[in-house]
Write a protein that holds these residues in place. Structure first.
Motif, mmCIF file in Angstrom:
data_model
loop_
_atom_site.group_PDB
_atom_site.id
_atom_site.type_symbol
_atom_site.label_atom_id
_atom_site.label_comp_id
_atom_site.label_asym_id
_atom_site.label_seq_id
_atom_site.Cartn_x
_atom_site.Cartn_y
_atom_site.Cartn_z
ATOM 1 N N VAL A 113 0.987 -1.182 -0.076
ATOM 2 C CA VAL A 113 0.030 0.014 -0.070
ATOM 3 C C VAL A 113 0.948 1.157 0.286
ATOM 4 O O VAL A 113 1.963 1.258 0.546
ATOM 5 C CB VAL A 113 -0.947 0.059 1.289
ATOM 6 N N THR A 114 0.471 2.213 -0.743
ATOM 7 C CA THR A 114 1.023 3.470 -0.845
ATOM 8 C C THR A 114 0.065 4.633 -0.287
ATOM 9 O O THR A 114 -1.117 4.311 -0.136
ATOM 10 C CB THR A 114 1.521 3.971 -2.150
ATOM 11 N N PRO A 115 0.634 5.920 -0.082
ATOM 12 C CA PRO A 115 -0.407 6.939 0.333
ATOM 13 C C PRO A 115 -1.571 7.245 -0.887
ATOM 14 O O PRO A 115 -2.494 7.762 -0.474
ATOM 15 C CB PRO A 115 0.248 8.028 0.457
ATOM 16 N N ASP A 116 -1.365 6.651 -1.980
ATOM 17 C CA ASP A 116 -2.160 6.769 -3.205
ATOM 18 C C ASP A 116 -3.217 5.804 -3.318
ATOM 19 O O ASP A 116 -4.146 5.724 -3.901
ATOM 20 C CB ASP A 116 -1.331 7.057 -4.472
ATOM 21 N N GLY A 117 -2.864 4.770 -2.379
ATOM 22 C CA GLY A 117 -3.763 3.422 -2.281
ATOM 23 C C GLY A 117 -3.002 2.161 -2.615
ATOM 24 O O GLY A 117 -1.834 2.103 -2.639
ATOM 25 N N PRO A 118 -3.769 1.050 -2.548
ATOM 26 C CA PRO A 118 -3.328 -0.358 -2.742
ATOM 27 C C PRO A 118 -2.459 -0.477 -4.250
ATOM 28 O O PRO A 118 -3.008 -0.073 -5.181
ATOM 29 C CB PRO A 118 -4.373 -1.089 -2.565
ATOM 30 N N VAL A 119 -1.535 -1.132 -3.999
ATOM 31 C CA VAL A 119 -0.644 -1.613 -5.269
ATOM 32 C C VAL A 119 -0.891 -2.991 -5.648
ATOM 33 O O VAL A 119 -0.872 -3.606 -6.763
ATOM 34 C CB VAL A 119 0.874 -0.914 -5.198
ATOM 35 N N PHE A 120 -0.869 -3.977 -4.453
ATOM 36 C CA PHE A 120 -0.942 -5.323 -4.737
ATOM 37 C C PHE A 120 -1.580 -5.796 -3.376
ATOM 38 O O PHE A 120 -1.317 -5.305 -2.189
ATOM 39 C CB PHE A 120 0.601 -5.860 -4.716
ATOM 40 N N SER A 121 -2.480 -6.536 -3.751
ATOM 41 C CA SER A 121 -3.005 -7.476 -2.567
ATOM 42 C C SER A 121 -3.462 -8.861 -3.188
ATOM 43 O O SER A 121 -3.858 -8.970 -4.038
ATOM 44 C CB SER A 121 -4.438 -6.826 -2.284
ATOM 45 N N GLY A 122 -2.700 -9.921 -2.568
ATOM 46 C CA GLY A 122 -2.938 -11.280 -2.881
ATOM 47 C C GLY A 122 -1.850 -12.464 -2.121
ATOM 48 O O GLY A 122 -1.743 -12.015 -1.088
ATOM 49 N N GLU A 123 -1.642 -13.448 -2.776
ATOM 50 C CA GLU A 123 -0.951 -14.384 -2.267
ATOM 51 C C GLU A 123 0.361 -14.671 -2.695
ATOM 52 O O GLU A 123 0.480 -14.335 -3.858
ATOM 53 C CB GLU A 123 -1.640 -15.722 -2.272
ATOM 54 N N MET A 174 8.153 -2.562 6.082
ATOM 55 C CA MET A 174 7.372 -3.927 5.862
ATOM 56 C C MET A 174 7.391 -4.572 7.288
ATOM 57 O O MET A 174 7.959 -4.382 8.236
ATOM 58 C CB MET A 174 8.574 -4.785 5.141
ATOM 59 N N GLU A 175 5.986 -4.965 7.191
ATOM 60 C CA GLU A 175 5.513 -5.716 8.480
ATOM 61 C C GLU A 175 5.282 -6.876 8.248
ATOM 62 O O GLU A 175 4.480 -7.402 7.447
ATOM 63 C CB GLU A 175 4.418 -5.066 9.301
ATOM 64 N N VAL A 176 5.869 -8.114 9.279
ATOM 65 C CA VAL A 176 5.500 -9.449 9.019
ATOM 66 C C VAL A 176 5.062 -9.990 10.251
ATOM 67 O O VAL A 176 5.328 -9.375 11.314
ATOM 68 C CB VAL A 176 6.888 -10.050 8.895
ATOM 69 N N ASN A 177 3.802 -10.605 10.018
ATOM 70 C CA ASN A 177 3.139 -11.074 11.137
ATOM 71 C C ASN A 177 2.599 -12.364 10.769
ATOM 72 O O ASN A 177 1.541 -12.842 10.513
ATOM 73 C CB ASN A 177 1.674 -10.365 11.447
ATOM 74 N N GLY A 178 3.559 -13.419 11.132
ATOM 75 C CA GLY A 178 3.326 -14.807 10.630
ATOM 76 C C GLY A 178 2.849 -15.120 9.182
ATOM 77 O O GLY A 178 3.872 -15.582 8.531
ATOM 78 N N GLU A 179 1.580 -15.094 8.833
ATOM 79 C CA GLU A 179 1.174 -15.464 7.719
ATOM 80 C C GLU A 179 0.804 -14.277 6.774
ATOM 81 O O GLU A 179 0.098 -14.332 5.756
ATOM 82 C CB GLU A 179 -0.281 -16.477 7.518
ATOM 83 N N GLU A 180 1.180 -13.015 7.296
ATOM 84 C CA GLU A 180 0.971 -11.869 6.535
ATOM 85 C C GLU A 180 2.218 -10.899 6.313
ATOM 86 O O GLU A 180 2.965 -10.784 7.277
ATOM 87 C CB GLU A 180 -0.242 -10.841 7.424
ATOM 88 N N VAL A 181 2.307 -10.312 4.980
ATOM 89 C CA VAL A 181 3.192 -9.371 4.951
ATOM 90 C C VAL A 181 2.594 -8.148 4.581
ATOM 91 O O VAL A 181 1.903 -8.077 3.356
ATOM 92 C CB VAL A 181 4.248 -9.930 4.084
ATOM 93 N N ASN A 182 2.781 -6.944 5.179
ATOM 94 C CA ASN A 182 2.318 -5.636 5.062
ATOM 95 C C ASN A 182 3.206 -4.745 4.675
ATOM 96 O O ASN A 182 4.073 -4.585 5.488
ATOM 97 C CB ASN A 182 1.078 -5.117 5.845
#
Length: 134
Positions: free
Chosen positions: A9-19, A68-76
């Protein structure tokens, strides 16, 4: 192989959302490969590509700083700016690279704004790199 839910995500909105099966990113401390079950962490990102591997395919996203934030099964990833490889206008990126190189040369001659010119050059090269996947 396990699955990571990835969000860029950027200040302009989401760039990628997936697996993805694996996320590879360059942090200020070095390159990290994130797999499912990775220990939680928060890391500042450098200007570089983030590589998303999924089922044998790889997608590159040019990321220009952020965290980058990593929380087990998520990368934000919260990025200053980011572009998926297919969204990069290579002609515009090459022109930005040339302007940045000119500004850097000019800054070295005048000893002003050299850092600003170097960052602009890094961003342009990063976009070209993501576009070309080299």
């Amino acid at each position: 192989m396990g699955i990571l839910n990835v969000s860029i995500v950027t200040p302009d909105g989401p760039v990628f959302s997936g697996e993805a099966n694996m996320v590879i990113a360059r942090t200020k401390a070095g390159e990290l490969g994130i797999l499912p079950g990775h220990v939680p962490l928060v890391a500042p990102l450098k200007i570089d590509v983030v590589r998303l591997k999924h089922d044998g395919a790889e997608e590159w996203v040019a990321v220009n700083g952020g965290f980058m934030e990593v929380n087990g099964e998520e990368v934000n990833i919260l990025a200053d700016t980011a572009e998926r490889e297919e969204e990069i206008d290579i002609v515009r990126a090459e022109a930005a690279k040339q302007r940045a190189e000119d500004a850097l040369e000019d800054a070295k001659d005048k000893k002003v704004d050299e850092l600003k010119a170097e960052v602009a050059l890094q961003k342009a090269i990063n976009r070209i790199h993501a576009y070309n996947k080299k």
